[in-house]
Design a protein around this motif. Structure first.
Motif, PDB file in Angstrom:
ATOM      1  N   MET A   1      29.691 -16.977 -15.918  1.00  0.00           N
ATOM      2  CA  MET A   1      30.115 -16.808 -14.615  1.00  0.00           C
ATOM      3  C   MET A   1      30.458 -18.136 -14.037  1.00  0.00           C
ATOM      4  SD  MET A   1      27.343 -16.019 -12.246  1.00  0.00           S
ATOM      5  CE  MET A   1      26.844 -17.317 -12.379  1.00  0.00           C
ATOM      6  N   TYR A   2      31.522 -18.232 -13.090  1.00  0.00           N
ATOM      7  CA  TYR A   2      32.029 -19.530 -12.629  1.00  0.00           C
ATOM      8  C   TYR A   2      31.285 -19.929 -11.373  1.00  0.00           C
ATOM      9  CZ  TYR A   2      35.463 -22.917 -11.018  1.00  0.00           C
ATOM     10  OH  TYR A   2      36.098 -24.037 -10.584  1.00  0.00           O
ATOM     11  N   ARG A   3      30.656 -21.124 -11.343  1.00  0.00           N
ATOM     12  CA  ARG A   3      29.734 -21.413 -10.267  1.00  0.00           C
ATOM     13  C   ARG A   3      29.812 -22.839  -9.753  1.00  0.00           C
ATOM     14  NH1 ARG A   3      26.351 -19.702 -14.075  1.00  0.00           N
ATOM     15  NH2 ARG A   3      25.157 -21.596 -13.880  1.00  0.00           N
ATOM     16  N   PRO A   4      30.886 -23.270  -9.122  1.00  0.00           N
ATOM     17  CA  PRO A   4      30.836 -24.554  -8.439  1.00  0.00           C
ATOM     18  C   PRO A   4      29.744 -24.550  -7.371  1.00  0.00           C
ATOM     19  CG  PRO A   4      33.090 -23.895  -8.703  1.00  0.00           C
ATOM     20  CD  PRO A   4      32.236 -22.717  -9.103  1.00  0.00           C
ATOM     21  N   ARG A   5      29.266 -25.705  -6.963  1.00  0.00           N
ATOM     22  CA  ARG A   5      28.043 -25.796  -6.176  1.00  0.00           C
ATOM     23  C   ARG A   5      28.289 -26.091  -4.706  1.00  0.00           C
ATOM     24  NH1 ARG A   5      26.464 -23.281 -10.349  1.00  0.00           N
ATOM     25  NH2 ARG A   5      26.516 -24.504 -12.233  1.00  0.00           N
ATOM     26  N   THR A   6      27.462 -25.524  -3.879  1.00  0.00           N
ATOM     27  CA  THR A   6      27.587 -25.731  -2.451  1.00  0.00           C
ATOM     28  C   THR A   6      26.963 -27.043  -2.003  1.00  0.00           C
ATOM     29  OG1 THR A   6      26.917 -24.902  -0.307  1.00  0.00           O
ATOM     30  CG2 THR A   6      25.514 -24.303  -2.137  1.00  0.00           C
ATOM     31  N   ARG A   7      27.669 -27.780  -1.168  1.00  0.00           N
ATOM     32  CA  ARG A   7      27.147 -29.027  -0.629  1.00  0.00           C
ATOM     33  C   ARG A   7      26.007 -28.746   0.365  1.00  0.00           C
ATOM     34  NH1 ARG A   7      30.983 -30.145  -3.630  1.00  0.00           N
ATOM     35  NH2 ARG A   7      32.370 -31.925  -3.455  1.00  0.00           N
ATOM     36  N   ALA A   8      26.040 -27.551   0.971  1.00  0.00           N
ATOM     37  CA  ALA A   8      25.093 -27.263   2.052  1.00  0.00           C
ATOM     38  C   ALA A   8      23.797 -26.654   1.547  1.00  0.00           C
ATOM     39  CB  ALA A   8      25.737 -26.292   3.060  1.00  0.00           C
ATOM     40  N   TRP A  43      26.777  -9.252  -3.285  1.00  0.00           N
ATOM     41  CA  TRP A  43      27.100  -9.878  -4.580  1.00  0.00           C
ATOM     42  C   TRP A  43      28.187 -10.922  -4.387  1.00  0.00           C
ATOM     43  CZ3 TRP A  43      29.199  -5.279  -3.011  1.00  0.00           C
ATOM     44  CH2 TRP A  43      30.581  -5.154  -3.092  1.00  0.00           C
ATOM     45  N   TRP A  44      28.417 -11.706  -5.444  1.00  0.00           N
ATOM     46  CA  TRP A  44      29.549 -12.628  -5.423  1.00  0.00           C
ATOM     47  C   TRP A  44      30.622 -12.101  -6.363  1.00  0.00           C
ATOM     48  CZ3 TRP A  44      25.172 -14.033  -8.293  1.00  0.00           C
ATOM     49  CH2 TRP A  44      25.386 -14.264  -9.648  1.00  0.00           C
ATOM     50  N   GLY A  45      31.867 -12.484  -6.085  1.00  0.00           N
ATOM     51  CA  GLY A  45      32.955 -12.037  -6.940  1.00  0.00           C
ATOM     52  C   GLY A  45      34.293 -12.169  -6.241  1.00  0.00           C
ATOM     53  N   ASN A  46      35.290 -11.476  -6.801  1.00  0.00           N
ATOM     54  CA  ASN A  46      36.645 -11.523  -6.259  1.00  0.00           C
ATOM     55  C   ASN A  46      37.080 -10.122  -5.829  1.00  0.00           C
ATOM     56  OD1 ASN A  46      37.244 -10.172  -8.675  1.00  0.00           O
ATOM     57  ND2 ASN A  46      37.811 -12.067  -9.716  1.00  0.00           N
ATOM     58  N   ALA A  47      38.341  -9.988  -5.447  1.00  0.00           N
ATOM     59  CA  ALA A  47      38.833  -8.710  -4.921  1.00  0.00           C
ATOM     60  C   ALA A  47      38.791  -7.604  -5.962  1.00  0.00           C
ATOM     61  CB  ALA A  47      40.263  -8.888  -4.392  1.00  0.00           C
ATOM     62  N   ASP A  48      39.073  -7.933  -7.213  1.00  0.00           N
ATOM     63  CA  ASP A  48      39.035  -6.914  -8.264  1.00  0.00           C
ATOM     64  C   ASP A  48      37.621  -6.386  -8.446  1.00  0.00           C
ATOM     65  OD1 ASP A  48      40.231  -5.507 -10.671  1.00  0.00           O
ATOM     66  OD2 ASP A  48      38.674  -6.697 -11.660  1.00  0.00           O
ATOM     67  N   ARG A  49      36.639  -7.276  -8.467  1.00  0.00           N
ATOM     68  CA  ARG A  49      35.248  -6.834  -8.583  1.00  0.00           C
ATOM     69  C   ARG A  49      34.847  -6.006  -7.380  1.00  0.00           C
ATOM     70  NH1 ARG A  49      31.103 -11.326 -10.061  1.00  0.00           N
ATOM     71  NH2 ARG A  49      32.111 -10.931 -12.070  1.00  0.00           N
ATOM     72  N   ALA A  50      35.312  -6.408  -6.209  1.00  0.00           N
ATOM     73  CA  ALA A  50      34.975  -5.659  -4.996  1.00  0.00           C
ATOM     74  C   ALA A  50      35.504  -4.232  -5.075  1.00  0.00           C
ATOM     75  CB  ALA A  50      35.538  -6.365  -3.773  1.00  0.00           C
ATOM     76  N   ALA A  51      36.746  -4.070  -5.545  1.00  0.00           N
ATOM     77  CA  ALA A  51      37.337  -2.730  -5.644  1.00  0.00           C
ATOM     78  C   ALA A  51      36.547  -1.857  -6.608  1.00  0.00           C
ATOM     79  CB  ALA A  51      38.797  -2.842  -6.087  1.00  0.00           C
ATOM     80  N   ARG A  52      36.174  -2.411  -7.748  1.00  0.00           N
ATOM     81  CA  ARG A  52      35.397  -1.644  -8.732  1.00  0.00           C
ATOM     82  C   ARG A  52      34.009  -1.307  -8.199  1.00  0.00           C
ATOM     83  NH1 ARG A  52      37.578  -1.655 -13.902  1.00  0.00           N
ATOM     84  NH2 ARG A  52      39.355  -3.063 -14.204  1.00  0.00           N
ATOM     85  N   ALA A 275      34.062 -12.962 -18.415  1.00  0.00           N
ATOM     86  CA  ALA A 275      34.483 -11.838 -17.576  1.00  0.00           C
ATOM     87  C   ALA A 275      35.089 -12.269 -16.240  1.00  0.00           C
ATOM     88  CB  ALA A 275      33.322 -10.875 -17.360  1.00  0.00           C
ATOM     89  N   PRO A 276      34.487 -13.226 -15.491  1.00  0.00           N
ATOM     90  CA  PRO A 276      35.087 -13.644 -14.218  1.00  0.00           C
ATOM     91  C   PRO A 276      36.477 -14.249 -14.363  1.00  0.00           C
ATOM     92  CG  PRO A 276      32.787 -14.305 -14.305  1.00  0.00           C
ATOM     93  CD  PRO A 276      33.150 -13.843 -15.679  1.00  0.00           C
ATOM     94  N   SER A 277      36.838 -14.663 -15.575  1.00  0.00           N
ATOM     95  CA  SER A 277      38.181 -15.207 -15.777  1.00  0.00           C
ATOM     96  C   SER A 277      39.260 -14.166 -15.506  1.00  0.00           C
ATOM     97  CB  SER A 277      38.329 -15.738 -17.209  1.00  0.00           C
ATOM     98  OG  SER A 277      37.464 -16.832 -17.439  1.00  0.00           O
ATOM     99  N   ALA A 278      38.880 -12.907 -15.399  1.00  0.00           N
ATOM    100  CA  ALA A 278      39.838 -11.853 -15.060  1.00  0.00           C
ATOM    101  C   ALA A 278      40.536 -12.135 -13.738  1.00  0.00           C
ATOM    102  CB  ALA A 278      39.139 -10.494 -15.002  1.00  0.00           C
ATOM    103  N   GLY A 279      39.896 -12.939 -12.889  1.00  0.00           N
ATOM    104  CA  GLY A 279      40.522 -13.279 -11.615  1.00  0.00           C
ATOM    105  C   GLY A 279      41.845 -13.999 -11.776  1.00  0.00           C
TER     106      GLY A 279
END
Length: 427
Positions: A1-8, A43-52, A275-279
């Motif tokens: 899963m793709y996880r850049p980090r939050t500064r906050a 959850w976290w994800g993108n529009a495709d994951r949200a639709a599913r 799997a997240p690369s589907a974005g």
């Protein structure tokens, strides 16, 4: 899963720790005016994951008309910040999606429910025991894997073909990556790949491909200043040659495909989780392909299979049984498996995996094919990292920004990161 980090994260983590010590934190009511049980699922994800996900939620609600599931999602960076803030206020959602790096923090602070309390509503007999252990803390099961994933190189296969470069195969090396990026770049003005230097995930793969690791059995740093200096010197060389994205592109990463250099068509390849690369599919269509991560000089592969993500229940949920039934539906039912497919990784339920994988097409098949090509080639995954790692992911990116903007040398920032890491992980 793709996880850049939050500064906050630091501020939220401090609030989170404070809440863990306060008995007055409590969750609000969870019943609708019409008497339905209300569950919040985030959850976290993108529009495709949200639709599913919404389609799966609707199917569960149809079968359980007394339950109303209210959902929300965001890119990983924003999600992690929001969840930490909610937990700090005693208002964690009933059902939460988690990364395995978060288990020790949330379970150890009393935020998650011990799922043994809902064993009947949430059977796990068809799930791999080694995967289930990634959701355990001090011997208790606090979260269940939602799928199986691995690290990958997502890339535009037509750019590779036009450059006359063959697709990467298991065993290709970090030196090969440098050569390939140079060949693909050719006369292109834009960089070939997103700079991998800011992500602790990719540094871990680099370490493992050299027979090393991030943490030892006691949860302390297991790599040296020289190790991190070499990695950041390597990524800096790629950046200075224009092979990977400039500092401005790296510092803007927020966890979403849409805002990454590759997602904005400012790069043609990017390390990600499979799997997240589907974005990227909405941008590249059938040009999108997956390849294994580079190996070390000896051919040792540093990537590994891990839960793509896990799912747990808030310890303060007013309706833990209904929450457990919903998780059971997501992970074990044919209906949910047919809707979600491999969006959150290949199914963790062995029966669903066997039923589904032969019928996958398009990019979903590419995910399954990548995992199949790696069978028998990967070493065991590391144990879940110590609690301080969650904050160190942000520190890692912040320190690399100094390298990427050439404000400090790789060695100086490697020294600084190790100082910060040892302080964060102090027993």
């Amino acid at each position: 899963m793709y996880r850049p980090r939050t500064r906050a994260f630091g501020a939220a983590a401090a609030a989170f720790a404070l809440c863990a010590a306060l008995a007055g934190c409590s969750q609000g009511a969870s019943a609708a005016g019409d008497g339905k049980v209300v569950l919040r699922f985030t959850w976290w994800g993108n529009a495709d994951r949200a639709a599913r996900t919404e389609k799966a939620v609707a199917a569960f609600e149809k079968a359980h008309p007394n339950v109303d599931i209210r959902t929300s999602y965001s890119p990983y960076e924003a999600y992690k910040q929001k969840l930490a803030t909610q937990a700090a206020g005693g208002d964690a959602p009933d059902i939460v999606q988690l990364d395995y790096r978060q288990i020790s923090q949330y379970a150890g602070s009393g935020i998650l429910l011990d799922l043994a309390e809902q064993r009947k509503a949430l059977p796990t007999g068809r799930m791999d025991k080694s995967l289930l252990r990634t959701g355990q803390f001090e011997g208790k099961q606090y979260a269940i894997p939602m799928g199986v994933g691995t690290q990958a190189l997502a890339y535009d296969k037509e750019a590779w073909r036009e450059a006359g470069v063959p697709p990467p195969r298991p065993g290709w090396t970090w030196d090969d990556l440098e050569s390939v990026l140079r060949e693909v770049k050719g006369e292109h003005d834009s960089p070939v790949m997103t700079d991998p230097g800011s992500m602790e995930d990719w540094f871990e793969v680099w370490l493992r491909s050299r027979g090393k690791r991030l943490y030892d059995e006691k949860g302390q740093v297991a790599f040296s200043e020289d190790d991190l200096t070499r990695y950041w010197t390597y990524t800096s060389k790629l950046r200075k040659e224009g092979l990977v994205s400039p500092a401005e592109g790296t510092t803007q990463l927020d966890g979403s495909v849409e805002n990454s250099p590759m997602g904005r068509k400012k790069a043609m390849a990017e390390f990600n989780w499979d799997a997240p690369s589907a974005g990227f599919e909405s941008v590249y269509g059938d040009r999108l392909a997956l390849a294994p991560m580079p190996a070390g000089e000896s051919g040792t592969m540093g990537q590994y299979y891990k839960p793509s993500m896990l799912i747990g229940i808030s310890a303060k949920s007013s309706h833990p049984r209904e929450a457990a039934r919903f998780i059971d539906f997501l992970l074990n039912s044919d209906k949910a498996a047919d809707i979600l497919t491999v969006d959150r990784g290949t199914p963790v339920n062995n029966r669903q995996r066997e039923r589904m994988l032969p019928n996958l097409t398009g990019f979903q098949k590419a995910v399954a094919d990548l995992q199949k090509s790696l069978e028998g080639k990967l070493k065991a995954p590391p144990t879940a990292p110590p609690r301080g790692d969650n904050a160190l992911q942000s520190v890692f990116q912040k320190d690399y920004d100094q390298v990427a903007f050439e404000k400090a040398s790789p060695r100086r920032m490697a020294q600084q990161f190790l100082t910060e890491a040892r302080a964060e992980l102090r027993p």
